[in-house]
Write a protein that holds these residues in place. Structure first.
Motif, PDB file in Angstrom:
ATOM      1  N   UNK A  93       1.914   6.334   9.131  1.00  0.00           N
ATOM      2  CA  UNK A  93       0.877   5.337   8.840  1.00  0.00           C
ATOM      3  C   UNK A  93       1.490   4.226   7.986  1.00  0.00           C
ATOM      4  N   UNK A  94       0.763   3.142   7.861  1.00  0.00           N
ATOM      5  CA  UNK A  94       1.266   1.994   7.119  1.00  0.00           C
ATOM      6  C   UNK A  94       1.658   2.337   5.689  1.00  0.00           C
ATOM      7  N   UNK A  95       0.822   3.122   5.021  1.00  0.00           N
ATOM      8  CA  UNK A  95       1.134   3.465   3.629  1.00  0.00           C
ATOM      9  C   UNK A  95       2.428   4.285   3.568  1.00  0.00           C
ATOM     10  N   UNK A  96       2.575   5.228   4.454  1.00  0.00           N
ATOM     11  CA  UNK A  96       3.798   6.043   4.458  1.00  0.00           C
ATOM     12  C   UNK A  96       4.996   5.247   4.956  1.00  0.00           C
ATOM     13  N   UNK A  97       4.770   4.268   5.817  1.00  0.00           N
ATOM     14  CA  UNK A  97       5.893   3.423   6.253  1.00  0.00           C
ATOM     15  C   UNK A  97       6.449   2.634   5.074  1.00  0.00           C
ATOM     16  N   UNK A  98       5.562   2.243   4.169  1.00  0.00           N
ATOM     17  CA  UNK A  98       6.038   1.508   2.990  1.00  0.00           C
ATOM     18  C   UNK A  98       6.904   2.384   2.100  1.00  0.00           C
ATOM     19  N   UNK A 102      -3.852   3.582   7.978  1.00  0.00           N
ATOM     20  CA  UNK A 102      -3.272   4.311   6.847  1.00  0.00           C
ATOM     21  C   UNK A 102      -4.267   5.240   6.174  1.00  0.00           C
ATOM     22  N   UNK A 123      -1.571   8.243  18.185  1.00  0.00           N
ATOM     23  CA  UNK A 123      -0.900   8.243  16.882  1.00  0.00           C
ATOM     24  C   UNK A 123      -0.512   9.636  16.414  1.00  0.00           C
ATOM     25  N   UNK A 137       7.362   2.028  13.614  1.00  0.00           N
ATOM     26  CA  UNK A 137       5.920   1.827  13.494  1.00  0.00           C
ATOM     27  C   UNK A 137       5.142   3.088  13.807  1.00  0.00           C
ATOM     28  N   UNK A 150       0.859  -1.190   0.000  1.00  0.00           N
ATOM     29  CA  UNK A 150       0.000   0.000   0.000  1.00  0.00           C
ATOM     30  C   UNK A 150       0.891   1.234   0.000  1.00  0.00           C
ATOM     31  N   UNK A 208      -6.207   4.346  16.969  1.00  0.00           N
ATOM     32  CA  UNK A 208      -6.191   4.995  18.286  1.00  0.00           C
ATOM     33  C   UNK A 208      -7.599   5.199  18.833  1.00  0.00           C
TER      34      UNK A 208
END
Lengths: 944, 280
Positions: free
Chosen positions: B96-101, A129, B183, B92, A54, A877
């Motif tokens: 966010x997950x998308x930006x972590x990728x 996300x 977060x 982590x 993603x 959260x």
């Protein structure tokens, strides 16, 4: 440069530049599911899967796609069928406005492709996300877990969670066939498939781009503006300034005619009043050319002193923000007062003097932004008849049409406003924000124009919630009876009046109508400052007023050493009672209001049970020796919110039968993702005893749908719903007449059931047969009807909010553990969409309580005009959340099928419930929002 | 018109980065994403084909490639199993997950100021940044020097190859932070590392974000702790020491006074966590 990649299973080759985002490239290739929302990678609404990962396409240069495999939601679509993930999202009601839905679906796919047994935390991390402002995330989380079950090949039972949240008191409630059913939203499938249904999802031949030049100064005069260089730039087609645009004074708030005063705006002025204010508008062949043109516009500024503090603004000698001679009905321009409100009854002085206890406190609420994930966007063009068509992301299409007509010198009859699906509104789009400028550019150029706000513009130049300073003073007897309540407030209306008066009215009403008192007084100054302009935001003044009253009531109870719920219930208004302050406070003429349908007692009982209220009495609950830095607390609040604006809000509906026995239902009502198209169809279906799927809804097009004020004031279910019901009843009469003719039976003996009309002897005709007979066979006529509705009532909705928090007493950090909301909105039409409204509203309100705040420097520049810096809550959260809808008896007699409203009340009670919970935890009251760690830390420090 | 290159080898990359005729910007995405218009230069260099996205465990160190994503840091077993999972945790919560990728180690090294948790862990672990000069020769720079008080620069012609994280026995780490919500970006974060024996913590490192203009180590506080019996009382006494080393800049997230106070509180907490690990 040419790039080659695989898109949704197809190899493609196309041209792209490094300065093109992958997002724009994909949209250019027809992937409209990939949304323009923030361009800073923070909201996830543009997320795509690249090689299964993603990624936020809005911050990636397009050439990064080279050699990779990209999947968007369009690639998941399986013809008419839904992919299991899509199916799960539809079933759980996880789709409201649908703007974030493709991102959520892809985030789910990325998770489930790796792990078919995700935990709830895994699901929260995945959906973390994707920012959503509508749902509160719980229904989407249910969708993730449900999709996992589907993909594991399990048999998945029907989704009944929302239905199980609807509770009935012991009195009998009527049975319905379509009402109180969790019918799938009529627009859910197209949104989960990523179909091009939003304003920006069209490309018109010759379309130009429009852009706003905004002010870098908080307060300045434009001594001169030279657009010659901009106009000379090839590809620039029009530049608008105060020099070439009609000066017509108006108010931009999307409200009923005549807009409440003051009127203090013009399209383009020679004065700017906040950083982000309009200076000029440009139409050009591309966005880059627009930016270049704007950079070439030369402005000769006279910078003026600015004022940002409300109290400073009212002082003698403060900079005068509205010194123009043609503004209309500004209360006191020399003291920057847009409006002043006074309302009172009884003898306040006497009652305070006679009170055994008087408690007074000043509360401060902050400015927050609606952050609809779809920014404001308008596309306008001239049709084949040279009529102006405006396709816009708006909550108020009819008001837009009426308000812009004199601004652009086009009669109403030559303007068509269309609202497609919109990606969230929450009040930000109850406004004429860009439509006038976009229309003018189309008229000047003769070409379609696309005009939009990027996210920074959205933060700075759109609308927000009014920040207030509110002083409450309450006098009570020692037995706990409230004798007097005084509410004195200053509302910051920013640079323009817009919704200032009406929002302030609601703040006063909501602050003073929940409890009875022998006397009450309300005074408000609505004050101009050189700050970005507040406007309508879900709750519309209610959150501010209810925060203040529910906190001070809690404090009074504490000082009286009374249980806070018992104290409230001793003083809360009851069925049959008049709400006295409503005799004095109103937008136009006051309309006396009385409490009819209620349900508060049941709400309190359920809320207490669900939060386990009695834990408050236990020392062990408040502190845990193994966590010495943590204190716990539970707090609550009562909410009361109105339903529609009595005597003012009007909605209308039109229906006609089709050859196959289906119906078209055309309504002016505006579905923001709230599900109004669906529930209105349910109401029509209930009257006609047909499946909801037999109703084709078309809404919010000023050429084809009848009038409706639009989506605000919690009016759609109650007002537009009653219009639909009335319309359907007229249709029913015609259907029965035709059936009587066909069956040769008396009309009064016939009844509708299961798409048929039955006679007592069992003879029947189908709706299709009726349609064909009436359209083609004999005494032909179109079975059709119109109906309108306006109500003299504004039946209040009652609810409660309970909150449990943990407070870290060393850092001040507040962690919400659980929220429980109970509400009695009369009959709930669609439990799934209703619960979604409650959860989404509470989530927005939780951000208001804990973290959201628009912050400025001393020059009036907004410091946090992006997601990330302006944090809205994410899926990972969220506290535990339970929401219950309590139906009492038949509900509200004046509402369709007993329904009232529940759109705004979820935003009202969270902040005071959290504040009261924090007070319960730490023994100090925080009287300003948001309740962020430093404030709590200071409050604890001041105790020692 | 901006250009875009995706070179296949490090050598070609270095040649592009050292070009005298066009300014080439390596695409290290930071966890706080930039609007595309904010990438400066005449050309963007996509580094994804260079094999810099690996994590290699050697006997005394772990080498984390500059193109390793934050998601990889968060999920990698090699990383997660070290340092009490603090580096994974830091990665982590940074995005966010998308930006972590999308975010990379190189990205945060060049943009260390917010979010800073991964940088704090690098500081606490005495990381060394390995650059490649225009000739492909490795240049080793200790992380503190590289960060340059929050203003790191990558000289023209140079590439960030990897970050080296030393492995030692008995290293334990703790991360503490305060923010408006779970977060939300940190107001103050602290990472503490110590090499723990039964009674003493050696080589204590304290890295703090939010209480100075840039993320930094608190050297005086570290010296104060070193070679002393590591007790709860010692840990609690650190609050004042930390505040002596802070020069917080207040902003809308938190005032200077609050930030300095939290630096002390969070350091104390992190040290107490270390102490509990000693007991364990």
């Amino acid at each position: 440069m040419e790039i080659d990649f695989t898109l949704n299973g197809k190899e493609i080759s196309c041209e792209a530049e490094p300065t093109d985002t992958l997002l724009d490239l994909l949209r250019y290739r027809g992937c409209y599911s990939v949304k323009r929302a923030c361009y800073t990678g923070e909201c996830g609404n543009c997320a795509v899967l690249m090689d299964g990962r993603l990624l936020p396409s809005c911050v990636m240069p397009a050439p990064q796609a080279q050699g990779h495999t990209i999947l968007t939601v369009e690639g998941l679509n399986e013809g008419k069928d839904l992919n299991p993930i899509q199916k799960a999202f539809v079933e759980t009601g996880a789709i409201q406005c649908g703007f974030c839905t493709p991102g959520m679906v892809l985030a789910t796919k990325a998770l489930l492709d790796k792990n078919l047994y995700p935990s709830l935390d895994d699901a929260k991390d995945a959906l973390g996300s994707i920012l959503c402002r509508c749902t509160g995330y719980y229904q989407p989380l249910d969708a993730v877990m449900r999709a996992a079950a589907y993909l594991r090949g399990e048999t998945v039972p029907p989704y009944t969670k929302a239905d199980e949240s609807v509770l009935f008191t012991n009195e009998s409630c009527p049975d319905f066939s379509a009402i109180r059913q969790s019918v799938q939203k009529v627009d859910a499938v197209k949104m989960v498939k990523g179909k091009p249904v939003y304003t920006d999802d069209i490309e018109l031949p010759g379309m130009l781009h429009g852009m706003l030049m905004t002010s870098p100064y908080a307060h300045a005069r434009i001594k001169n503006i030279d657009t010659s260089a901009a106009e000379a730039l090839p590809g620039v087609h029009a530049v608008l300034t105060y020099k070439n645009v009609k000066r017509y004074v108006y108010g931009s708030g999307g409200q009923t005619y005549p807009n409440p005063k003051p009127w203090d705006q013009v399209c383009l002025d020679n004065k700017v009043r906040f950083v982000g204010d309009r200076v000029a508008a440009v139409a050009a062949e591309s966005v880059e050319l627009c930016k270049k043109a704007i950079s070439l516009i030369k402005v000769d500024w006279e910078i003026l002193p600015a004022v940002f503090d409300m109290e400073e603004a009212m002082k003698d000698g403060a900079p005068i923000i509205h010194d123009e001679p043609d503004c209309i009905d500004v209360a006191d321009a020399s003291h920057n007062k847009a409006y002043v409100i006074d309302a009172n009854y009884g003898d306040l002085e006497k009652d305070f003097a006679e009170s055994d206890l008087v408690v007074e406190r000043v509360f401060h609420t902050q400015q927050v932004q609606q952050t609809p994930l779809e920014p404001h966007i308008v596309i306008s063009w001239l049709d084949e008849n040279d009529r102006l068509v405006i396709r816009t992301s708006t909550q108020v299409p009819f008001h837009v049409r009426r308000i812009i007509s004199p601004l652009i010198d086009v009669p109403v009859q030559n303007i068509r406003v269309i609202k497609p699906r919109i990606g969230g509104g929450f009040g930000a789009k109850q406004e004429v924000l860009l439509e006038d400028l976009c229309a003018l550019l189309t008229l000047r150029t003769g070409r379609p124009v696309r005009f939009y706000f990027d996210r920074q513009d959205e933060f700075r130049s759109s609308r927000s919630r009014h920040p207030d300073t509110i002083r409450f003073k309450v006098g009570v007897t020692k037995s706990g009876r409230i004798k007097a309540i005084e509410m004195d407030m200053i509302e910051n209306t920013g640079a323009y009046g817009v919704h200032g008066f009406t929002v302030c009215n609601v703040t006063g009403t909501r602050g003073l109508s929940t409890y009875r008192a022998d006397s009450m007084r309300f005074h408000a100054d609505i004050v101009y400052t050189n700050l970005p302009v507040p406007g309508a935001f879900r709750g519309y003044g209610g959150p501010q007023g209810i925060y203040g009253i529910e906190c001070i009531i809690d404090e009074v109870a504490e000082k009286l050493k009374m249980d806070p719920i018992k104290f409230r219930m001793k003083n809360v208004v009851r069925p049959g009672e008049k709400i006295k302050i409503m005799d004095k406070l109103a937008e136009f003429d006051p309309v006396p209001q009385k409490v009819n349908s209620y349900g508060l007692d049941a709400c309190i009982r359920k809320g207490m049970e669900a939060i386990d209220w009695n834990r408050r009495k236990s020392k062990q609950f408040h502190s845990d020796p193994s966590k010495p830095n943590i204190c716990r607390g539970i707090g609550m609040s009562i909410m009361m919110h109105g339903t529609a604006i009595a005597g003012i809000d009007m909605g209308a509906a039109a229906m006609k039968i089709n050859d196959d026995g289906s119906f078209n239902l055309n309504v002016g009502a505006t579905d923001l993702g709230t599900g109004s198209d669906t529930i209105l169809a349910q109401m029509a279906a209930e009257v006609l005893k047909i499946p909801v799927s037999k109703i084709v809804v078309y809404s919010s097009d000023t050429d084809f749908t009848p009038f409706d004020v639009g989506a605000y004031a919690s009016s759609t279910t109650y007002i537009s719903g009653m219009a639909v019901k009335k319309c359907a009843e007229k249709i029913k009469e015609q259907v029965l007449e035709r059936a009587a003719l066909m069956l040769q039976q008396p009309k009064d003996d016939l009844y509708l059931k299961d798409e048929k009309v039955y006679a007592p002897n069992g003879d029947h005709v189908t709706m299709e047969e009726i349609a064909l007979h009436s359209l083609h066979r004999k005494d032909q006529r179109q079975i059709a009807a119109y109906a309108s509705h306006v109500s003299p009532e504004c039946p209040p909705v009652f609810g409660t909010e309970f909150a449990e928090v943990e407070v870290d007493i060393e850092t001040g950090q507040v962690t919400p553990i659980k929220l429980v909301m109970t509400v009695s909105p009369g009959t709930v039409i669609n439990p799934t969409t209703a619960i979604g409204q409650l959860e989404g509203g509470q989530t927005t309100a939780l951000g208001y309580a804990l973290c959201e705040e628009m912050c400025y420097d001393n020059q009036g520049n907004l410091l946090n005009p992006r997601f990330g810096d302006y944090h809205i809550l994410q899926a990972d959260e969220m506290p535990l959340m339970e929401s219950y809808i309590i139906q009492e008896g038949d509900g509200e007699k004046t509402g369709p099928f007993g329904a009232k409203a529940l759109a705004e009340i979820p935003t009202d009670g969270v902040a005071p419930a959290i504040a009261n919970a924090v007070a319960n935890a730490i023994g100090s009251r925080i009287d300003s929002l948001p309740i962020y760690p430093e404030k709590v830390w200071r409050a604890i420090k001041s105790q020692h | 018109m901006m250009k875009y290159y995706r070179p296949e080898t490090v050598k070609k990359t270095l040649k592009l980065l050292g070009s005298q005729t066009e300014v080439c910007t390596p695409l290290y995405f930071p966890p706080r994403a930039k609007h595309l218009s904010q990438w400066q230069g005449d050309a963007l260099i996509d580094l994804s084909n260079l094999g810099l996205d690996t994590i290699k465990e050697k006997s005394k160190e772990i080498a984390v490639g500059s193109m390793v994503s934050f998601e990889t840091l968060a999920k990698s077993e090699i990383i997660h199993n070290r340092w009490d999972g603090v580096l994974s945790e830091a990665a982590h919560l940074s995005a966010t997950g998308a930006m972590r990728n999308l975010s990379t180690v190189g990205g945060v090294l060049l943009n260390p100021n917010f979010p800073a948790e991964v940088i704090l862990v690098f500081l606490a672990l005495d990381a060394v940044v390995i650059l490649l000069d225009e000739n492909g020769k490795e240049v080793r720079i200790p992380i503190e020097a590289f960060l340059n008080d929050g203003k790191p620069t990558l000289e023209r012609g140079m590439l960030i190859k990897e970050v080296i994280l030393p492995i030692r026995k008995n290293i334990h780490c703790a991360l503490e932070r305060v923010s408006r919500s779970k977060s939300d970006g940190s107001i103050v974060s602290v990472v503490v590392k110590g090499e723990l024996t039964q009674k003493t913590a050696h080589n204590v490192r304290i890295a703090v974000f939010g209480a100075n203009p840039a993320p930094k180590r608190c050297h005086s506080a570290e010296s104060y702790l070193s070679d002393k019996p590591f007790t709860y009382k010692l840990a609690e006494s650190i609050e004042e020491k930390i505040q002596d080393e802070t020069e917080a800049v207040g902003d809308y997230r938190g005032s200077a006074e609050y930030r300095e106070a939290m630096a002390g509180v969070l350091t104390k907490r992190a040290l107490i966590s270390l102490k509990k690990m000693m007991k364990a």
